[in-house]
Design an enzyme around this catalytic site. Structure first.
Site, PDB file in Angstrom:
ATOM      1  N   GLN A  63     115.601  -4.977 107.282  1.00  0.00           N
ATOM      2  CA  GLN A  63     114.829  -3.915 107.930  1.00  0.00           C
ATOM      3  C   GLN A  63     115.743  -2.806 108.422  1.00  0.00           C
ATOM      4  O   GLN A  63     116.810  -3.060 108.973  1.00  0.00           O
ATOM      5  CB  GLN A  63     114.028  -4.491 109.095  1.00  0.00           C
ATOM      6  CG  GLN A  63     113.027  -3.513 109.682  1.00  0.00           C
ATOM      7  CD  GLN A  63     112.149  -4.162 110.742  1.00  0.00           C
ATOM      8  OE1 GLN A  63     112.103  -5.379 110.854  1.00  0.00           O
ATOM      9  NE2 GLN A  63     111.442  -3.357 111.503  1.00  0.00           N
ATOM     10  N   SER A 148     119.087 -10.627 107.140  1.00  0.00           N
ATOM     11  CA  SER A 148     117.875 -10.934 107.905  1.00  0.00           C
ATOM     12  C   SER A 148     116.665 -11.082 106.974  1.00  0.00           C
ATOM     13  O   SER A 148     116.567 -12.055 106.235  1.00  0.00           O
ATOM     14  CB  SER A 148     117.652  -9.867 108.982  1.00  0.00           C
ATOM     15  OG  SER A 148     116.630 -10.237 109.872  1.00  0.00           O
ATOM     16  N   LEU A 149     115.753 -10.127 106.967  1.00  0.00           N
ATOM     17  CA  LEU A 149     114.624 -10.139 106.047  1.00  0.00           C
ATOM     18  C   LEU A 149     115.075 -10.401 104.603  1.00  0.00           C
ATOM     19  O   LEU A 149     114.407 -11.096 103.835  1.00  0.00           O
ATOM     20  CB  LEU A 149     113.901  -8.787 106.120  1.00  0.00           C
ATOM     21  CG  LEU A 149     113.131  -8.354 104.864  1.00  0.00           C
ATOM     22  CD1 LEU A 149     111.851  -9.127 104.751  1.00  0.00           C
ATOM     23  CD2 LEU A 149     112.897  -6.865 104.860  1.00  0.00           C
ATOM     24  N   ARG A 173     105.775 -12.782 108.850  1.00  0.00           N
ATOM     25  CA  ARG A 173     106.984 -12.640 109.670  1.00  0.00           C
ATOM     26  C   ARG A 173     106.985 -11.290 110.388  1.00  0.00           C
ATOM     27  O   ARG A 173     107.255 -11.204 111.587  1.00  0.00           O
ATOM     28  CB  ARG A 173     108.225 -12.767 108.779  1.00  0.00           C
ATOM     29  CG  ARG A 173     109.572 -12.660 109.501  1.00  0.00           C
ATOM     30  CD  ARG A 173     110.688 -12.774 108.458  1.00  0.00           C
ATOM     31  NE  ARG A 173     112.020 -12.860 109.054  1.00  0.00           N
ATOM     32  CZ  ARG A 173     112.835 -11.835 109.255  1.00  0.00           C
ATOM     33  NH1 ARG A 173     112.427 -10.606 108.953  1.00  0.00           N
ATOM     34  NH2 ARG A 173     114.052 -12.006 109.762  1.00  0.00           N
ATOM     35  N   HIS A 261     116.222 -11.431 116.707  1.00  0.00           N
ATOM     36  CA  HIS A 261     117.303 -12.419 116.658  1.00  0.00           C
ATOM     37  C   HIS A 261     117.777 -12.857 118.046  1.00  0.00           C
ATOM     38  O   HIS A 261     118.966 -13.078 118.278  1.00  0.00           O
ATOM     39  CB  HIS A 261     118.466 -11.910 115.789  1.00  0.00           C
ATOM     40  CG  HIS A 261     118.039 -11.629 114.378  1.00  0.00           C
ATOM     41  ND1 HIS A 261     117.672 -12.632 113.511  1.00  0.00           N
ATOM     42  CD2 HIS A 261     117.867 -10.454 113.715  1.00  0.00           C
ATOM     43  CE1 HIS A 261     117.304 -12.086 112.355  1.00  0.00           C
ATOM     44  NE2 HIS A 261     117.402 -10.774 112.459  1.00  0.00           N
ATOM     45  N   GLN A 310     115.616 -18.467 112.167  1.00  0.00           N
ATOM     46  CA  GLN A 310     116.384 -17.247 111.874  1.00  0.00           C
ATOM     47  C   GLN A 310     116.008 -16.088 112.791  1.00  0.00           C
ATOM     48  O   GLN A 310     116.862 -15.305 113.214  1.00  0.00           O
ATOM     49  CB  GLN A 310     116.171 -16.856 110.402  1.00  0.00           C
ATOM     50  CG  GLN A 310     117.080 -15.766 109.885  1.00  0.00           C
ATOM     51  CD  GLN A 310     116.335 -14.802 108.978  1.00  0.00           C
ATOM     52  OE1 GLN A 310     115.318 -14.244 109.361  1.00  0.00           O
ATOM     53  NE2 GLN A 310     116.839 -14.621 107.779  1.00  0.00           N
TER      54      GLN A 310
END
Length: 359
Positions: A63, A148-149, A173, A261, A310
């Site tokens: 992102q 991440s994503l 998500r 996070h 995560q």
């Protein structure tokens, strides 16, 4: 080996569809679980990829990489354009229209940017596949990861789950993370020009001035000199106020919904766990390096647990890239919108060879 069994692993056929072929594996390794693949029961060793030797890597953005106009190039390649059509059925609206035309505020929202980047990154794979020698490049890739994503994109690329199942997970998500962000005032800020130890000390100093609800922590270990801090708004403001006294070059408040996070995302975890438990996940055909521990995992149950945790765990991207380079990585490809990952890789190794494949 004294004892072995066949593990059914997915591989990619020339037409792009997944087939399954057996791989011998050692039963004496400790971490194993049983899963059903069709009518067969296979023992999956989570340590299967531990000794991986990377040569060529696919790296997928997270992102923040989104930009109005992305997806336009993909319309020139039928297989890439088809992904957007399949995405529209799941999303319930014209995702491509938002990617190409915006508005920027809409595309930047967590609930839209995550699915948009996922689809556009996989469309970039199809753009590469369509070019001369592209399939050979795809076949040469022996490790992948995503920021991440982007970990979801990497798992979809390796056949751990279908394009559609991955998009459903990414959609949920984004929604769950947005809802968690809406539930508390939180933010993220990039700290430029400090090493991780100094950033930790900066966080400690900020935390001395705020209550528990506003505590901050390092959320993204991106690369030397670039770390993102997440936490309550007052804590982030304290970090920004103190940064210069710690000799930071600059701070950049990130345009995200909240403190990704960190424990601020706890409300999203149970929703992700439920969705992941209902999703068929297979052993990836090549190692996918996790953001949580910078290690590859083969066991589907472990992958599910890691994807759920995560969103509340710091992103170990610096360790991931450093490990790939140390293990002898020859070339990387950044697939999807933006060039953030290429910049990080080059910062860590100026001589690193990385190519951008946009869509």
């Amino acid at each position: 080996m004294s004892c072995s069994s066949s593990l059914i692993l997915p591989s990619i056929s020339s037409n792009g569809f997944r087939r399954f072929s057996p791989l011998k594996l050692d039963k004496s390794r400790v971490f194993m679980s049983s899963i059903s693949v069709g009518s067969q029961i296979a023992a999956v060793d989570d340590a299967l990829f531990t000794d991986y030797k990377p040569t060529n890597a696919f790296l997928f953005p997270g992102q923040g990489a989104q930009a109005v106009g992305m997806g336009a190039e993909a319309q020139k390649v039928p297989a890439a354009a088809e992904l957007y059509k399949r995405a529209n059925e799941i999303m319930g609206f014209d995702l491509l229209d938002v990617c190409i035309n915006g508005p920027k505020e809409k595309l930047d929202s967590t609930v839209l940017s995550q699915p948009a980047i996922y689809v556009t990154s996989l469309a970039a794979v199809e753009i590469l596949r369509a070019r001369e020698g592209g399939q050979q490049i795809i076949d040469s890739v022996d490790v992948t990861c995503g920021l991440s994503l982007g970990e979801y994109t990497a798992l979809a690329f390796t056949g751990a789950f279908s394009f559609e199942d991955g998009l459903k997970l990414v959609k949920l998500r984004g929604e769950a993370m947005q809802d968690a962000a809406d539930a508390a005032k939180s933010a993220m800020v990039s700290i430029i020009g400090l090493d991780s130890d100094k950033v930790q000390k900066l966080c400690d100093a900020a935390n001395e001035e705020v209550d528990e609800a506003n505590k901050v922590q390092i959320a993204n270990f991106l690369c030397p000199g670039n770390y993102a801090v997440s936490g309550g708004v007052k804590g982030i403001e304290a970090v920004e106020a103190k940064a210069k006294s710690f000799k930071a070059r600059m701070t950049v408040r990130l345009a995200v919904a909240g403190a990704f996070h960190t424990s601020f995302m706890n409300p999203a975890v149970s929703r992700l766990e439920a969705a992941l438990s209902a999703t068929e996940i297979r052993t990836p055909r090549i190692p996918v390096i996790s953001n949580v521990d910078a290690q590859p995992h083969a066991d589907p149950d472990t992958i599910k647990k890691i994807l759920a945790s995560q969103v509340t765990s710091p992103v170990q991207w610096e360790t991931t890239i450093k490990t790939l380079l140390t293990k002898g990585l020859k070339k990387s490809y950044e697939l999807g919108p933006g060039k953030v990952i290429a910049g990080i890789v080059k910062r860590m190794d100026r001589g690193a060879e990385i190519e951008n494949i946009g869509a």
